[in-house]
Design an enzyme around this catalytic site. Structure first.
Site: not given
Ligand code: B4P
Length: 192
Positions: A14, A89, A128, A134, A146
């Site tokens: 995302k 979420r 990552r 992180r 998670r």
């Molecule tokens: P990202 O792009 O970083 O993944 P994400 O889906 O954004 O991550 P996440 O769900 O962990 O984060 P959030 O900050 O929302 O990609 C992950 C990895 O994959 C990276 O290293 C990237 O380089 C790699 N990658 C991407 N695309 C790729 C591909 N095509 N091929 C190979 N590799 C690839 O959440 C973090 C925490 O915050 C949650 O656990 C929760 O505690 C809290 N939180 C956030 N929002 C919340 C909400 N609305 N309500 C309650 N808690 C919340």
């Protein structure tokens, strides 16, 4: 306004795809994960309370994230649209978002849901964790927690938007550019 939700499990890409989408479409990026990490790095009371949940792989309380999004919407009255990344979420967050947008005379155009296998999610997050610093990426147990939170509380958010026929599933595995093209195709149909 064009408002888009980028949806998917932790590590589905995302954050990665949001960075590209906001450049292409001029949307304001609202990532609750980024907003929470910014609170943590500034050591605010909100950040310290959120950290204890995030470090265990749990979701932060609905009131906290809804409050952050509400302020961010108010701070960006000129935005031509918002990209919501990692929010909503829970079903409570989804209903709150709809109400906040309705007050501004707008709504969600589409939810793009990224489909990635669990094996691939764990692989990406562990990778990552080797460089990101992180705390929620470093161990397998927290990563699995998670993903469990996602299945228990977040997956239902897609059902919520499905009732309004707003969900489109997009392939989330493959090269970052190919996934981006798939996402853009869906945005373009809705903008034209
Ligand atoms: P990202 O792009 O970083 O993944 P994400 O889906 O954004 O991550 P996440 O769900 O962990 O984060 P959030 O900050 O929302 O990609 C992950 C990895 O994959 C990276 O290293 C990237 O380089 C790699 N990658 C991407 N695309 C790729 C591909 N095509 N091929 C190979 N590799 C690839 O959440 C973090 C925490 O915050 C949650 O656990 C929760 O505690 C809290 N939180 C956030 N929002 C919340 C909400 N609305 N309500 C309650 N808690 C919340």
């Amino acid at each position: 306004m064009f408002n888009l939700i980028l949806f998917g499990p932790p590590g589905s890409g995302k954050g990665t795809q949001s960075e590209k989408l906001i450049v292409r479409y001029g949307l304001k990026h609202l990532s609750t994960g980024d907003l929470l990490r910014s609170e943590i790095s500034r050591q605010t009371a909100l950040g310290m309370a959120a950290k204890s949940f995030m470090d265990k792989g749990q979701l932060v309380a609905d009131e906290v994230v809804i409050g952050m999004i509400s302020s961010a919407l108010d701070e960006n009255p000129q935005a031509k649209g918002f990209l919501f990344d990692g929010f909503p979420r829970t079903s409570t967050q989804a209903e709150a978002l709809d109400n906040l947008l309705e007050l501004k005379g707008t709504s969600i155009a589409v939810m793009l849901a990224m489909d990635v296998s669990e094996e691939e999610l764990v692989k990406r997050l562990i990778k990552r964790g080797e460089t990101s610093g992180r705390s929620d990426d470093v161990n397998d147990k927290v990563i699995r927690a998670r993903i469990t939170e996602y299945h228990n509380k977040t997956a239902a958010v897609a059902d919520y938007y499905q009732q309004f026929d707003k969900v489109v599933i997009v392939k989330g595995e493959g090269s970052i550019d190919n996934i981006f093209q798939g996402l853009c195709k869906e945005v373009d149909v809705r903008l034209s």
